[in-house]
Design a protein around this motif. Sequence first.
Motif, short mmCIF file in Angstrom:
data_model
loop_
_atom_site.label_atom_id
_atom_site.label_comp_id
_atom_site.label_asym_id
_atom_site.label_seq_id
_atom_site.Cartn_x
_atom_site.Cartn_y
_atom_site.Cartn_z
N VAL A 45 136.15 17.04 -0.51
CA VAL A 45 135.04 16.19 -0.05
C VAL A 45 133.69 16.83 -0.40
N ALA A 46 133.62 18.15 -0.36
CA ALA A 46 132.38 18.85 -0.71
C ALA A 46 132.08 18.77 -2.21
N GLU A 47 133.08 18.40 -3.01
CA GLU A 47 132.94 18.30 -4.46
C GLU A 47 132.35 19.59 -5.03
N ASN A 48 132.86 20.72 -4.56
CA ASN A 48 132.37 22.03 -4.98
C ASN A 48 133.15 22.62 -6.16
N GLY A 49 134.07 21.83 -6.72
CA GLY A 49 134.82 22.27 -7.89
C GLY A 49 136.08 23.05 -7.59
N LYS A 50 136.32 23.36 -6.32
CA LYS A 50 137.51 24.15 -5.98
C LYS A 50 138.78 23.30 -6.00
N TRP A 51 138.68 22.04 -5.51
CA TRP A 51 139.85 21.15 -5.52
C TRP A 51 139.82 20.33 -6.79
N PRO A 52 140.92 20.19 -7.47
CA PRO A 52 142.22 20.79 -7.22
C PRO A 52 142.47 22.09 -7.97
N ALA A 53 141.58 22.45 -8.88
CA ALA A 53 141.84 23.56 -9.82
C ALA A 53 142.28 24.85 -9.15
#
Length: 155
Positions: A45-53
């Motif tokens: 939800v934060a769109e911080n690049g962690k999900w899903p990579a």
Amino acid sequence: MKNYIWVGAIVACLLTASVNAQEATWNDAQKEVWGLVQQSWMDDVAENGKWPAEYIHDSYVSWGDSSAAPRYKDAVVAWSRFSDENNKTIMYEVTPAAIVVVMDTAVVHYHATTVTEDHKGERKQSVSRISEILIRDGSSWKWITGINYEPKLNN
């Protein structure tokens, strides 16, 4: 009128206790896995690049109801980035249904209610049932597969 208030308060307390009762019986591994699921949603939800990579294993493959064929890690990451560019999650709630951990494998069943907003500003609420399998990869858990779908509720 006072009786209704007391009955309502008692029912609310009982519901709260019953919701928390399942989690209280979880072992440490189940709590760890559920905590990771919750963190993955926060990062998504934060769109911080962690999900899903950062969460999925290099051998990840899934097949949901929105794809014609199974998707591997690179495709899942690409579709996630595309979705982030075109949609925004306004609100979400994830609730566990069952978590099983056997040695280095975890199966998590849960449901999610989300409200999203598309690039046109139109909002949509949806309910999804999600089943995911995680494996312990060294000292951390990684997703190896998963499926989610929107059930036809009472239609």
